[in-house]
Scaffold this motif. Structure first.
Motif, PDB file in Angstrom:
ATOM      1  N   ARG A 155       1.189  11.971  -7.977  1.00 43.58           N
ATOM      2  CA  ARG A 155       2.193  12.263  -6.956  1.00 43.58           C
ATOM      3  C   ARG A 155       3.458  11.442  -7.195  1.00 43.58           C
ATOM      4  O   ARG A 155       3.396  10.252  -7.477  1.00 43.58           O
ATOM      5  CB  ARG A 155       1.620  11.964  -5.565  1.00 43.58           C
ATOM      6  CG  ARG A 155       0.603  13.014  -5.149  1.00 43.58           C
ATOM      7  CD  ARG A 155       0.262  12.919  -3.680  1.00 43.58           C
ATOM      8  NE  ARG A 155      -0.352  11.672  -3.347  1.00 43.58           N
ATOM      9  CZ  ARG A 155       0.023  10.880  -2.343  1.00 43.58           C
ATOM     10  NH1 ARG A 155       1.042  11.226  -1.587  1.00 43.58           N
ATOM     11  NH2 ARG A 155      -0.609   9.771  -2.094  1.00 43.58           N
ATOM     12  N   VAL A 157       5.622  10.287  -5.243  1.00 44.41           N
ATOM     13  CA  VAL A 157       5.853   9.153  -4.335  1.00 44.41           C
ATOM     14  C   VAL A 157       5.138   7.898  -4.840  1.00 44.41           C
ATOM     15  O   VAL A 157       5.659   6.788  -4.687  1.00 44.41           O
ATOM     16  CB  VAL A 157       5.453   9.508  -2.880  1.00 44.41           C
ATOM     17  CG1 VAL A 157       3.948   9.662  -2.705  1.00 44.41           C
ATOM     18  CG2 VAL A 157       5.977   8.471  -1.900  1.00 44.41           C
ATOM     19  N   LEU A 158       3.979   8.052  -5.484  1.00 41.49           N
ATOM     20  CA  LEU A 158       3.274   6.878  -6.006  1.00 41.49           C
ATOM     21  C   LEU A 158       4.069   6.252  -7.161  1.00 41.49           C
ATOM     22  O   LEU A 158       4.148   5.026  -7.287  1.00 41.49           O
ATOM     23  CB  LEU A 158       1.859   7.241  -6.456  1.00 41.49           C
ATOM     24  CG  LEU A 158       0.911   7.775  -5.376  1.00 41.49           C
ATOM     25  CD1 LEU A 158      -0.486   7.993  -5.938  1.00 41.49           C
ATOM     26  CD2 LEU A 158       0.854   6.840  -4.177  1.00 41.49           C
ATOM     27  N   ASN A 160       7.272   6.473  -7.417  1.00 41.18           N
ATOM     28  CA  ASN A 160       8.437   5.839  -6.785  1.00 41.18           C
ATOM     29  C   ASN A 160       8.077   4.496  -6.142  1.00 41.18           C
ATOM     30  O   ASN A 160       8.899   3.581  -6.135  1.00 41.18           O
ATOM     31  CB  ASN A 160       9.050   6.769  -5.735  1.00 41.18           C
ATOM     32  CG  ASN A 160       9.945   7.817  -6.372  1.00 41.18           C
ATOM     33  OD1 ASN A 160      10.394   7.642  -7.507  1.00 41.18           O
ATOM     34  ND2 ASN A 160      10.201   8.900  -5.668  1.00 41.18           N
ATOM     35  N   VAL A 161       6.848   4.382  -5.608  1.00 42.50           N
ATOM     36  CA  VAL A 161       6.420   3.084  -5.072  1.00 42.50           C
ATOM     37  C   VAL A 161       6.441   2.052  -6.201  1.00 42.50           C
ATOM     38  O   VAL A 161       6.964   0.946  -6.043  1.00 42.50           O
ATOM     39  CB  VAL A 161       4.993   3.171  -4.460  1.00 42.50           C
ATOM     40  CG1 VAL A 161       4.450   1.783  -4.139  1.00 42.50           C
ATOM     41  CG2 VAL A 161       5.007   4.011  -3.191  1.00 42.50           C
ATOM     42  N   ARG A 163       8.189   2.156  -8.935  1.00 41.60           N
ATOM     43  CA  ARG A 163       9.593   1.876  -9.314  1.00 41.60           C
ATOM     44  C   ARG A 163      10.232   0.935  -8.306  1.00 41.60           C
ATOM     45  O   ARG A 163      10.977   0.033  -8.666  1.00 41.60           O
ATOM     46  CB  ARG A 163      10.383   3.182  -9.391  1.00 41.60           C
ATOM     47  CG  ARG A 163       9.980   4.057 -10.569  1.00 41.60           C
ATOM     48  CD  ARG A 163      10.800   5.327 -10.590  1.00 41.60           C
ATOM     49  NE  ARG A 163      12.206   5.065 -10.837  1.00 41.60           N
ATOM     50  CZ  ARG A 163      13.192   5.885 -10.512  1.00 41.60           C
ATOM     51  NH1 ARG A 163      12.911   7.034  -9.922  1.00 41.60           N
ATOM     52  NH2 ARG A 163      14.438   5.581 -10.772  1.00 41.60           N
ATOM     53  N   PHE A 165       8.906  -1.355  -6.683  1.00 38.84           N
ATOM     54  CA  PHE A 165       8.433  -2.723  -6.902  1.00 38.84           C
ATOM     55  C   PHE A 165       8.810  -3.238  -8.297  1.00 38.84           C
ATOM     56  O   PHE A 165       8.282  -4.260  -8.735  1.00 38.84           O
ATOM     57  CB  PHE A 165       6.912  -2.804  -6.718  1.00 38.84           C
ATOM     58  CG  PHE A 165       6.477  -2.729  -5.284  1.00 38.84           C
ATOM     59  CD1 PHE A 165       6.996  -3.600  -4.335  1.00 38.84           C
ATOM     60  CD2 PHE A 165       5.546  -1.794  -4.867  1.00 38.84           C
ATOM     61  CE1 PHE A 165       6.600  -3.532  -3.009  1.00 38.84           C
ATOM     62  CE2 PHE A 165       5.129  -1.719  -3.538  1.00 38.84           C
ATOM     63  CZ  PHE A 165       5.667  -2.598  -2.612  1.00 38.84           C
ATOM     64  N   LEU A 167       8.151  -2.212 -11.356  1.00 38.13           N
ATOM     65  CA  LEU A 167       7.068  -2.307 -12.335  1.00 38.13           C
ATOM     66  C   LEU A 167       7.591  -2.021 -13.746  1.00 38.13           C
ATOM     67  O   LEU A 167       8.468  -1.173 -13.918  1.00 38.13           O
ATOM     68  CB  LEU A 167       5.960  -1.289 -12.000  1.00 38.13           C
ATOM     69  CG  LEU A 167       4.772  -1.802 -11.201  1.00 38.13           C
ATOM     70  CD1 LEU A 167       5.210  -2.414  -9.889  1.00 38.13           C
ATOM     71  CD2 LEU A 167       3.767  -0.691 -10.955  1.00 38.13           C
ATOM     72  N   GLN A 171       2.980  -1.671 -16.654  1.00 42.57           N
ATOM     73  CA  GLN A 171       2.369  -1.815 -15.316  1.00 42.57           C
ATOM     74  C   GLN A 171       2.313  -0.467 -14.613  1.00 42.57           C
ATOM     75  O   GLN A 171       1.327  -0.139 -13.948  1.00 42.57           O
ATOM     76  CB  GLN A 171       3.176  -2.806 -14.471  1.00 42.57           C
ATOM     77  CG  GLN A 171       3.003  -4.255 -14.885  1.00 42.57           C
ATOM     78  CD  GLN A 171       3.976  -5.161 -14.160  1.00 42.57           C
ATOM     79  OE1 GLN A 171       5.107  -4.772 -13.849  1.00 42.57           O
ATOM     80  NE2 GLN A 171       3.563  -6.393 -13.900  1.00 42.57           N
ATOM     81  N   LYS A 175      -1.315   0.406 -13.583  1.00 42.26           N
ATOM     82  CA  LYS A 175      -1.552   0.153 -12.154  1.00 42.26           C
ATOM     83  C   LYS A 175      -1.443   1.423 -11.309  1.00 42.26           C
ATOM     84  O   LYS A 175      -1.976   1.471 -10.207  1.00 42.26           O
ATOM     85  CB  LYS A 175      -0.538  -0.880 -11.619  1.00 42.26           C
ATOM     86  CG  LYS A 175      -0.578  -2.230 -12.309  1.00 42.26           C
ATOM     87  CD  LYS A 175      -1.743  -3.055 -11.817  1.00 42.26           C
ATOM     88  CE  LYS A 175      -1.743  -4.426 -12.447  1.00 42.26           C
ATOM     89  NZ  LYS A 175      -2.961  -5.174 -12.124  1.00 42.26           N
ATOM     90  N   ILE A 176      -0.696   2.419 -11.807  1.00 45.24           N
ATOM     91  CA  ILE A 176      -0.492   3.618 -10.966  1.00 45.24           C
ATOM     92  C   ILE A 176      -0.938   4.905 -11.671  1.00 45.24           C
ATOM     93  O   ILE A 176      -1.841   5.594 -11.188  1.00 45.24           O
ATOM     94  CB  ILE A 176       0.975   3.710 -10.502  1.00 45.24           C
ATOM     95  CG1 ILE A 176       1.255   2.538  -9.560  1.00 45.24           C
ATOM     96  CG2 ILE A 176       1.246   5.043  -9.798  1.00 45.24           C
ATOM     97  CD1 ILE A 176       2.627   2.455  -9.015  1.00 45.24           C
ATOM     98  N   PRO A 179      -4.973   4.947 -12.851  1.00 46.76           N
ATOM     99  CA  PRO A 179      -5.954   5.110 -11.754  1.00 46.76           C
ATOM    100  C   PRO A 179      -5.762   6.403 -10.962  1.00 46.76           C
ATOM    101  O   PRO A 179      -6.735   6.998 -10.496  1.00 46.76           O
ATOM    102  CB  PRO A 179      -5.735   3.873 -10.872  1.00 46.76           C
ATOM    103  CG  PRO A 179      -4.515   3.202 -11.354  1.00 46.76           C
ATOM    104  CD  PRO A 179      -4.215   3.692 -12.721  1.00 46.76           C
ATOM    105  N   ALA A 180      -4.500   6.844 -10.824  1.00 45.53           N
ATOM    106  CA  ALA A 180      -4.271   8.101 -10.087  1.00 45.53           C
ATOM    107  C   ALA A 180      -4.871   9.282 -10.841  1.00 45.53           C
ATOM    108  O   ALA A 180      -5.353  10.238 -10.241  1.00 45.53           O
ATOM    109  CB  ALA A 180      -2.774   8.311  -9.859  1.00 45.53           C
ATOM    110  N   ARG A 254     -12.969   3.240 -10.429  1.00 50.40           N
ATOM    111  CA  ARG A 254     -12.254   3.678  -9.237  1.00 50.40           C
ATOM    112  C   ARG A 254     -13.248   3.824  -8.099  1.00 50.40           C
ATOM    113  O   ARG A 254     -13.852   4.878  -7.909  1.00 50.40           O
ATOM    114  CB  ARG A 254     -11.541   5.017  -9.530  1.00 50.40           C
ATOM    115  CG  ARG A 254     -10.491   5.310  -8.506  1.00 50.40           C
ATOM    116  CD  ARG A 254      -9.718   6.566  -8.817  1.00 50.40           C
ATOM    117  NE  ARG A 254      -9.433   7.226  -7.580  1.00 50.40           N
ATOM    118  CZ  ARG A 254      -8.345   7.919  -7.308  1.00 50.40           C
ATOM    119  NH1 ARG A 254      -7.437   8.091  -8.209  1.00 50.40           N
ATOM    120  NH2 ARG A 254      -8.171   8.479  -6.158  1.00 50.40           N
TER     121      ARG A 254
END
Lengths: 257, 287
Positions: A155, A157-158, A160-161, A163, A165, A167, A171, A175-176, A179-180, A254
């Motif tokens: 997604r 938005v994930l 963008n979260v 970005r 922070f 990353l 990372q 980190k995103i 796992p997604a 996960r």
């Protein structure tokens, strides 16, 4: 006040239902053979298959054959996971590569790759490497495609979260994105491992070399139908072990979601 | 027992009267199949430390574009965004963002979601969990630390997102319609939570919303935007007493502010509606 939990809502109910359905199907086959609706020379009664187990285990060295097929399946699984996931990541990272090869990869996934075994025999010889490489080749495409699908389907938005922070690209991936994408990657792994196992046992059967496939071939050529089905049951055990390992791995990587 | 220092109030920038966030004449255009679309046109604003600033406008007025520009997620615009005098070029550590869509990481528990920015910053595990626990408690999710997002309601998940953003201790928090997907009652109660946190941390906040009640309930000032291209129509000072709670919505003054902003918005919202309908007609969609 809440009453006792209904039997159908208990945690172990699905497992009991599954085993019960399986036992029911076996009993049905037994019955159909008994009333001669099924030909016992094509489908032996399950009771004969059960009776054949001690003979297959003691006389046909099934343990060493089982270990050989399981080892080949495990080796192919490790190879196919490493290269399949890496291939999917590569296609996700480089759009040009994706556009250039995605259709081919999808075509390979649908091709009867088992027919390539003579070529592999020439390249690797009549040994376990040929069998592992056949399993690897057959399982690769679904893992590549599902890895790509999982990463591309993350997604927005994930991302963008991540970005927001600040990353780093590494990372952002570990980190995103990874796992997604894991649930979809594991769907690909399961498909890939099914293809790999079918090809491993199939090539063992075709080239009459080691493992459970060779045992099935030998028993079939002796017209030992009950023994053949008993050996097939051991292939199913290999499949169950591989699936349980992937499930454990997924839960470890996960835990939820 | 090791004591972990918990932030009780955000560091004020030198010269508290100076704006902490300045948006200077932002123009953002997009190329579309129908030509160039100006989403945000000459928008300027400045926000003081600790201020709660609302941006309101009809759908399609460029609010989210402005959010992404300030957050550094969009580039290729004219004008400048400055934080504490420093020009922003991309995501800035002083800015934290809360998104409209559900944005918790489903594979992480509540505490691991909140500890995420601290983990990225390389904080030792014990310290980051203690700090994350503080923010989980701040948003009122004590007891849910080990739960996963799938086990929580929509409002709780948004609170996890808020705690995660706050854990990074941004000087400015941007919120893009964070309660848009929630029901009215949850929205009001979460508004209370936002007010409480904002008052406790003196957190500078910019809220993007299309909900007038929410904007008046939370903001010190509200910028009303025009429909396409998004320009500043008016900035309204909300002179309601603080600390506030959702009880303020029943006051007469609150009603006056809502009516005043609706007067400004009605014309823009009508324009947006007509434009939307005419586009659907042109595209051969339902009339």
């Amino acid at each position: 006040m809440s009453g006792p939990i209904p039997f159908s809502k208990r945690r172990y109910f699905p497992a009991i239902l599954g085993l019960g359905s399986c036992a029911g199907a076996v009993l049905l086959v037994e019955l159909l053979v008994y009333v001669e609706l099924l030909n016992r020379f094509i489908i032996p009664p399950p009771s004969d298959v059960v009776a054949a187990f001690p003979r297959v285990i003691l006389e046909e060295h099934v343990l060493s054959r089982f270990m050989l097929t399981a080892g080949e399946a495990l080796a192919a699984s490790v190879l196919v996971t490493i290269f399949g996931v890496a291939g999917g990541v590569l296609l996700y990272q480089f759009n040009l590569l994706r556009l250039a090869t995605e259709t081919w990869v999808a075509a390979i996934a649908a091709a009867p790759l088992v027919l390539m075994y003579p070529l592999y025999l020439v390249i690797f010889g009549r040994n376990a490497t040929t069998i592992v490489m056949m399993g690897f080749t057959a399982g690769l495409a679904p893992i590549i495609l599902k890895t790509l699908e999982g990463l591309a389907g993350t997604r927005r938005v994930l991302i963008n979260v991540g970005r927001s922070f600040n990353l780093t690209p590494s990372q952002q991936f570990w980190k995103i994105l990874f796992p997604a994408a894991l649930p979809t990657i594991f769907v690909g792994m399961r498909l890939g491992l099914i293809f790999a196992l079918i090809n491993i046992v199939g090539v063992e059967y075709l080239i009459n070399f080691g493992g459970l496939g060779q045992l099935i071939n030998e028993l079939a050529e002796r017209f030992d139908i009950a023994g053949t089905y008993a050996a097939i049951c051991f292939v199913i055990v290999v499949s169950i072990i591989v699936f349980m390992l992937t499930e454990r791995l997924e839960r470890w990587l996960r835990p939820a979601g | 027992m090791s004591a972990v220092a918990m932030p009780s109030e955000r560091d004020a920038v030198p010269g508290a009267a100076e704006p902490i966030l300045v948006v200077d004449r932002i123009v953002k255009r997009f190329d579309t199949p129908d030509g160039t679309l100006t989403a945000v046109d000459d928008v300027s604003l400045s926000i003081k430390p600790g201020e709660f600033f609302g941006v309101i406008g009809p759908s399609g007025c460029g609010k989210s574009t402005l959010f992404n520009v300030i957050g550094g997620l969009l580039d290729g615009y004219d004008g400048a965004v400055r934080v504490g005098g420093e020009t922003v070029r991309g995501p800035h550590p002083a800015i934290g963002m809360i998104f409209q869509e559900e944005s918790t990481f489903p594979w992480r528990s509540v505490i691991d979601n909140v500890a995420f920015p601290l983990e990225i910053a390389g904080m030792p595990k014990a310290e980051r969990y203690a700090r994350a626990g503080h923010f989980v408690s701040l948003v009122g999710l004590n007891g849910f630390e080990r739960r996963f997002p799938a086990e929580l309601s929509g409002g709780m998940r948004q609170r996890v997102s808020m705690a995660r953003t706050l854990a990074a201790e941004p000087k400015i928090m941007l919120m893009d319609e964070p309660f848009a997907s929630l029901d009215e009652q949850t929205r009001l109660l979460l508004g209370d939570k936002v007010l409480q946190i904002q008052q406790e941390l003196k957190q500078t906040t910019l809220l993007i919303t299309h909900n007038i009640t929410e904007a008046v309930q939370l903001s010190d000032r509200i910028m009303v935007m025009t429909y396409r291209p998004g320009k500043v129509k008016r900035i309204v000072d909300i002179d309601l007493p603080r600390p506030r709670t959702s009880e303020i919505v029943s006051s007469e003054a609150f009603g006056r502010y809502v009516a005043q902003i609706w007067n400004d918005l009605r014309e823009e919202a009508t324009r947006g509606l007509l434009d939307d309908e005419s586009r659907k007609l042109r595209a051969g969609g339902p009339s």
